[in-house]
Design a protein around this motif. Structure first.
Motif, PDB file in Angstrom:
ATOM      1  N   GLN A  28       0.814  -1.208   0.000  1.00  0.00           N
ATOM      2  CA  GLN A  28       0.000   0.000   0.000  1.00  0.00           C
ATOM      3  C   GLN A  28       0.850   1.261   0.000  1.00  0.00           C
ATOM      4  O   GLN A  28       0.539   2.239  -0.674  1.00  0.00           O
ATOM      5  N   THR A  82      -8.135  -6.629  -2.379  1.00  0.00           N
ATOM      6  CA  THR A  82      -7.614  -5.789  -1.304  1.00  0.00           C
ATOM      7  C   THR A  82      -8.174  -6.304   0.014  1.00  0.00           C
ATOM      8  O   THR A  82      -9.384  -6.463   0.168  1.00  0.00           O
ATOM      9  N   ASP A  84      -8.798  -5.901   3.968  1.00  0.00           N
ATOM     10  CA  ASP A  84      -8.938  -4.878   5.012  1.00  0.00           C
ATOM     11  C   ASP A  84      -9.702  -5.499   6.173  1.00  0.00           C
ATOM     12  O   ASP A  84     -10.912  -5.701   6.078  1.00  0.00           O
ATOM     13  N   HIS A  98      -5.383  -3.625  12.835  1.00  0.00           N
ATOM     14  CA  HIS A  98      -5.992  -3.286  11.553  1.00  0.00           C
ATOM     15  C   HIS A  98      -5.061  -3.809  10.465  1.00  0.00           C
ATOM     16  O   HIS A  98      -3.994  -3.260  10.235  1.00  0.00           O
ATOM     17  N   TYR A  99      -5.476  -4.888   9.841  1.00  0.00           N
ATOM     18  CA  TYR A  99      -4.634  -5.567   8.843  1.00  0.00           C
ATOM     19  C   TYR A  99      -5.057  -5.161   7.438  1.00  0.00           C
ATOM     20  O   TYR A  99      -6.211  -5.348   7.047  1.00  0.00           O
ATOM     21  N   GLN A 100      -4.121  -4.617   6.693  1.00  0.00           N
ATOM     22  CA  GLN A 100      -4.356  -4.235   5.311  1.00  0.00           C
ATOM     23  C   GLN A 100      -3.280  -4.845   4.424  1.00  0.00           C
ATOM     24  O   GLN A 100      -2.092  -4.814   4.760  1.00  0.00           O
ATOM     25  N   LYS A 102      -2.523  -6.325   0.056  1.00  0.00           N
ATOM     26  CA  LYS A 102      -2.969  -6.680  -1.279  1.00  0.00           C
ATOM     27  C   LYS A 102      -2.788  -8.182  -1.454  1.00  0.00           C
ATOM     28  O   LYS A 102      -1.769  -8.740  -1.055  1.00  0.00           O
ATOM     29  N   GLY A 123       1.751  -6.844   2.544  1.00  0.00           N
ATOM     30  CA  GLY A 123       1.499  -5.690   3.392  1.00  0.00           C
ATOM     31  C   GLY A 123       2.660  -4.725   3.325  1.00  0.00           C
ATOM     32  O   GLY A 123       3.607  -4.910   2.549  1.00  0.00           O
TER      33      GLY A 123
END
Length: 647
Positions: A28, A82, A84, A98-100, A102, A123
């Motif tokens: 990201q 994605t 989230d 908070h895991y984000q 691709k 990540g």
């Protein structure tokens, strides 16, 4: 838990991708780049961070008795998502995540037109990947004969690794039990001590470019636990399955999968400094809970007699003394260790449980997991390895108000052993019991997967401070490694805070502690485990400074936030943890010189804090200290000493 998967896109890859084309996925923030290749039918990957290659082109693929997915591969399709997610998890280094990331799912076909998915999550500092095999035709199962996955590092890399032990060696043939020494800053490709490779997690320092922590997560009864091979001369470390002789030769070393099926996740955490390594949550980000908790579990502090008073203390009267110590300290638990079946007797235990409960203290009880896997003699035995006996025992434990078990002596990573871990956990949840594992494998995402799982040893822990002077001489060195390696990926049941100067019952014999009192207090924070079996003894109520006991009465075991401050594995470590609105900053020094370091502590900016330190000669002191409005201060940490700052 909230899970939003957005921007799903399915597209056909151009035919030229089958001829050495690279598929790239960026994080990201754009700093981490994953490259996926298929060169002449062979899949591979590399990882870059800040435009520096940290993991060079490395092999991928599986070989099964169903098909070979390591060569002759061509692209079929790709799907990008994605990820989230937000989740709460009280038992790890932070309480809210908070895991984000691709995600890309690349479907490839082998020469027999059989499909496999290569699934990657990217990540800002983490890469996780696994393989997924569909069911095709009538084939509904397979055996994974070999995993080709490797991790390739440049020649200017040094390693921080601990060896996998030869099976069926050591005390009562209980190894491997993840209880070997670490070697710091070794040249890439250094042969392992036993010739069996290295256990997870594995830390690599790519000189001038950054750091990479390699591990695995999501291991359950559908696969085995893995480790790394020895490195080749080119710096490639490969996934290796358990030695066939583990667990006395019982069980297969190659995992069997039902189809559709997936492998565990392989994880790589990278950064140009050590902050992402210490703070990563990727072992938990990519896994899901396997069942619901049967109740709300309560975590906290425990006393245990065995660590300082040893086997002879597992009698009724000595356990009363440690129950009283737990009550005096305001602790939630007492651990009654091995040999209780003969030295106390099961008939007398209910009265001991009731006494503890009358003092506001709940009980953890020790068990031997061993059936036919090793020779560990301590009882209670043959009650955890068999489902009928296990459920009968757990029913009795629930009826008597026991809250948790410490289960010992596993010694292997085969699929059938992983199944035993899972069976113990799932059965225990039905009876409202928490589980700590000892003499065991590395936990691999288990805090999130199993809601009643607490912690695992899987480290050369505090018992070795009792057994050998060498462990005492290396205590600071080992402590400065764990936040960067072992404790970075999972809870570590070390049994810390040994305040006796001499490690025996009367504090006048045995091995000698070389670290300071504040160093010991600092390990209560440095080591993360939601239930801590602290090694303090009844005599410590009067023979150590009162401020040390006051600190130990208040220190928590669950954390809302963890921050890396400074350090270098094997030399020193300074980190901060927060519980509610209270911060603890701890530092320990393993170098041979007094360490002087400037740090920024914004959580203490313009505040007066309490400062504990081992001064010259490692004499413990406590004082008040005012931090400037910029949150900057200088710390002086003695050799084998520690500091603590708290608001």
């Amino acid at each position: 838990m909230r899970n939003l998967i957005k921007n799903s896109l399915l597209f056909l890859l151009l035919p030229i991708l089958a001829i050495g084309q690279v598929k790239t996925v960026s994080s990201q923030n754009g700093k981490l780049v994953l490259n996926f290749y298929v060169d002449q039918g062979i899949p591979s990957y590399s990882v870059e961070y800040n435009k520096n290659v940290l993991v060079e082109k490395s092999p991928l693929g599986l070989i099964t008795n169903h098909g070979d997915f390591s060569k002759g591969m061509t692209f079929s399709t790709a799907k990008e998502n994605t990820i989230d997610e937000k989740y709460e998890l009280e038992r790890i280094k932070v309480s809210s995540v908070h895991y984000q990331a691709k995600e890309i799912i690349l479907t490839l076909s082998n020469e027999k037109k059989q499909n496999i998915d290569f699934i990657f999550r990217v990540g800002n500092n983490d890469v996780a990947f696994k393989y997924a095999l569909p069911q095709e035709g009538e084939t509904a199962c397979c055996v994974v004969e070999k995993e080709i996955t490797g991790f390739n590092f440049s020649q200017n890399t040094t390693t921080f690794l601990t060896p996998q032990a030869t099976p069926m060696i050591g005390w009562m043939r209980t190894k491997p039990s993840y209880e070997e020494e670490y070697n710091a800053d070794e040249p890439i490709g250094t042969p392992s001590k036993y010739g069996e490779g290295y256990t997870f997690p594995a830390l690599f320092h790519v000189a001038n470019n950054g750091w990479a922590l390699v591990s695995e997560t999501g291991v359950n009864s559908s696969y085995c636990g893995s480790h790394l091979s020895d490195g080749t001369k080119d710096g490639v470390y490969s996934i290796t399955f358990p030695n066939a002789q583990e667990n006395n030769g019982n069980g297969t070393s190659q995992p069997a999968m039902s189809l559709p099926g997936e492998t565990p996740w392989r994880t790589i955490t990278v950064g140009d400094n050590l902050k992402p390594i210490v703070e990563t949550t990727v072992p938990f980000d990519v896994v899901k809970p396997l069942y619901e908790p049967s109740q709300k579990y309560k975590f906290g502090r425990s006393t245990w007699s065995w660590i300082m008073w040893q086997d002879n203390s597992i009698n009724y009267d000595d356990q009363v003394k440690y129950i009283d110590l737990a009550a005096d300290m305001g602790y939630e638990y007492v651990l009654i260790d091995g040999l209780w079946d003969k030295q106390i007797g099961q008939d007398r235990l209910p009265a001991l449980f009731k006494y503890a409960q009358s003092k506001g203290v709940d009980v953890f009880l020790w068990y031997n997991s061993n059936g036919a896997s090793n020779d560990a003699p301590q009882g209670a035995k043959y009650r955890m390895n068999n489902s009928i006996a296990r459920k009968k025992e757990m029913k009795w434990l629930k009826e008597n108000g026991v809250k948790g078990l410490k289960v010992d002596f596993f010694g292997g990573d085969k699929q059938e052993t992983i199944k035993l871990y899972e069976d113990i956990l799932s059965d225990a949840n039905e009876y409202g019991l928490m589980i700590i594992f000892h003499g065991c494998t590395l936990p691999r995402g288990w805090e999130k997967m199993y809601p009643n799982y607490v912690s695992s040893e899987a480290v050369l822990a505090s018992e070795n401070l009792i057994f050998t002077q060498r462990s005492n001489d290396l205590e600071a060195f080992s402590a400065s490694l764990h936040p960067f390696i072992r404790n970075a990926v999972g809870s570590m049941e070390f049994g810390p805070v040994l305040l006796n100067k001499k490690h025996n019952r009367t504090n006048d014999g045995g091995t000698t502690r070389v670290t300071g009192d504040v160093f010991q207090l600092a390990t209560a924070v440095l080591y993360q485990s939601s239930v801590q079996m602290f090694a303090i003894a009844p005599n410590n109520l009067t023979d150590v400074p009162s401020f040390a006991i006051d600190f130990m009465k208040k220190v928590p075991t669950t954390w809302d936030e963890t921050r890396y401050i400074d350090g270098y594995p094997g030399k020193y470590c300074i980190l901060a943890r927060r519980h509610n609105d209270k911060w603890y900053v701890v530092g320990i020094n393993a170098t041979k010189e007094t360490l002087k370091v400037k740090v920024k502590l914004p959580m203490f900016a313009d505040k007066e804090i309490t400062y504990y330190s081992d001064e010259k000669g490692n004499k413990p002191e406590m004082k008040k200290l005012k931090i400037n409005k910029n949150g900057e201060t200088s710390l002086t940490i003695q050799t084998n000493g520690g500091v603590i700052l708290t608001n």
